[in-house]
Motif scaffolding. Structure first.
Motif, PDB file in Angstrom:
ATOM      1  N   ALA A 151      16.137  59.137  21.149  1.00  0.00           N
ATOM      2  CA  ALA A 151      16.977  60.260  21.581  1.00  0.00           C
ATOM      3  C   ALA A 151      18.165  59.761  22.403  1.00  0.00           C
ATOM      4  CB  ALA A 151      16.157  61.253  22.392  1.00  0.00           C
ATOM      5  N   HIS A 152      17.965  58.680  23.160  1.00  0.00           N
ATOM      6  CA  HIS A 152      19.042  58.099  23.955  1.00  0.00           C
ATOM      7  C   HIS A 152      19.822  57.052  23.171  1.00  0.00           C
ATOM      8  CE1 HIS A 152      16.681  59.868  27.273  1.00  0.00           C
ATOM      9  NE2 HIS A 152      17.889  60.082  27.765  1.00  0.00           N
ATOM     10  N   ASP A 153      19.449  56.847  21.906  1.00  0.00           N
ATOM     11  CA  ASP A 153      20.141  55.916  21.011  1.00  0.00           C
ATOM     12  C   ASP A 153      20.324  54.550  21.673  1.00  0.00           C
ATOM     13  OD1 ASP A 153      21.303  55.162  18.608  1.00  0.00           O
ATOM     14  OD2 ASP A 153      23.306  55.821  19.209  1.00  0.00           O
ATOM     15  N   LEU A 154      19.221  54.023  22.206  1.00  0.00           N
ATOM     16  CA  LEU A 154      19.242  52.755  22.923  1.00  0.00           C
ATOM     17  C   LEU A 154      18.979  51.605  21.956  1.00  0.00           C
ATOM     18  CD1 LEU A 154      19.607  52.170  25.965  1.00  0.00           C
ATOM     19  CD2 LEU A 154      17.146  51.930  26.103  1.00  0.00           C
ATOM     20  N   ASP A 187      11.862  59.069  23.069  1.00  0.00           N
ATOM     21  CA  ASP A 187      12.813  59.030  24.176  1.00  0.00           C
ATOM     22  C   ASP A 187      13.894  57.974  23.936  1.00  0.00           C
ATOM     23  OD1 ASP A 187      13.741  59.860  26.773  1.00  0.00           O
ATOM     24  OD2 ASP A 187      12.880  58.008  27.588  1.00  0.00           O
ATOM     25  N   LEU A 188      13.493  56.782  23.535  1.00  0.00           N
ATOM     26  CA  LEU A 188      14.473  55.714  23.294  1.00  0.00           C
ATOM     27  C   LEU A 188      15.409  56.064  22.142  1.00  0.00           C
ATOM     28  CD1 LEU A 188      12.189  52.587  23.757  1.00  0.00           C
ATOM     29  CD2 LEU A 188      14.041  53.341  25.264  1.00  0.00           C
ATOM     30  N   GLN A 211      24.094  52.143  24.301  1.00  0.00           N
ATOM     31  CA  GLN A 211      23.608  53.516  24.266  1.00  0.00           C
ATOM     32  C   GLN A 211      24.669  54.342  23.558  1.00  0.00           C
ATOM     33  OE1 GLN A 211      22.648  55.072  28.116  1.00  0.00           O
ATOM     34  NE2 GLN A 211      21.544  56.802  27.264  1.00  0.00           N
ATOM     35  N   GLY A 212      24.245  54.974  22.472  1.00  0.00           N
ATOM     36  CA  GLY A 212      25.193  55.765  21.704  1.00  0.00           C
ATOM     37  C   GLY A 212      26.301  54.921  21.096  1.00  0.00           C
ATOM     38  N   ARG A 247      26.438  49.299  27.535  1.00  0.00           N
ATOM     39  CA  ARG A 247      26.433  49.682  28.953  1.00  0.00           C
ATOM     40  C   ARG A 247      26.992  48.541  29.794  1.00  0.00           C
ATOM     41  NH1 ARG A 247      22.923  53.818  30.736  1.00  0.00           N
ATOM     42  NH2 ARG A 247      22.587  52.554  32.583  1.00  0.00           N
TER      43      ARG A 247
END
Length: 126
Positions: A73-76, A70-71, A102-103, A107
């Motif tokens: 996939a969200h490129d955190l 999950d992390l 993120q990405g 943020r």
């Protein structure tokens, strides 16, 4: 012992108690911050042999593999830790406020991470 001496002794005792409490709180906050930093340093590898011991685990919580997927996939990514302090509601928990990207874009609002003291050390709850 005179009144002034009793006052001075009492004040010194309170000062030492506050210093000990601050030292304990400081070491807890440092431990919480260190777990968050280690986790995000190891995250790119996706190796749950390394990451798993840094995470709170148990029934009802996602597995290390699910959390990592999950992390990623969200490129955190962790940019920096802003603050770490003991949770006022639980002396065995540290709240870590951190700047994350993120990405590739930072943020605007910081993330809060909770790190909890477990029997075998401090662990990040995702």
């Amino acid at each position: 012992m005179g009144r002034a001496a009793r006052y001075a002794a009492g004040a010194a005792g309170l000062w030492l108690a506050a210093l000990a409490c601050t030292s304990t709180s400081s070491s807890k906050a440092e431990a919480g911050e260190a777990v968050v930093r280690r986790f995000f340093q190891a995250l790119p590898s996706g190796d749950c042999a390394v990451l798993g011991p840094l995470l709170v685990s148990g029934e009802g919580l996602p597995s290390c593999e699910e959390s990592v997927q999950d992390l990623r996939a969200h490129d955190l990514h962790l940019v920096d830790v802003v603050e770490a302090k003991v949770d006022g509601r639980d002396p065995d928990a540290v709240l870590v406020r951190a700047r994350v990207a993120q990405g590739g874009k930072e943020r605007a609002e910081p993330f809060f991470f909770r790190v909890e003291r477990q029997a075998d050390g401090w662990r990040l709850r995702l």
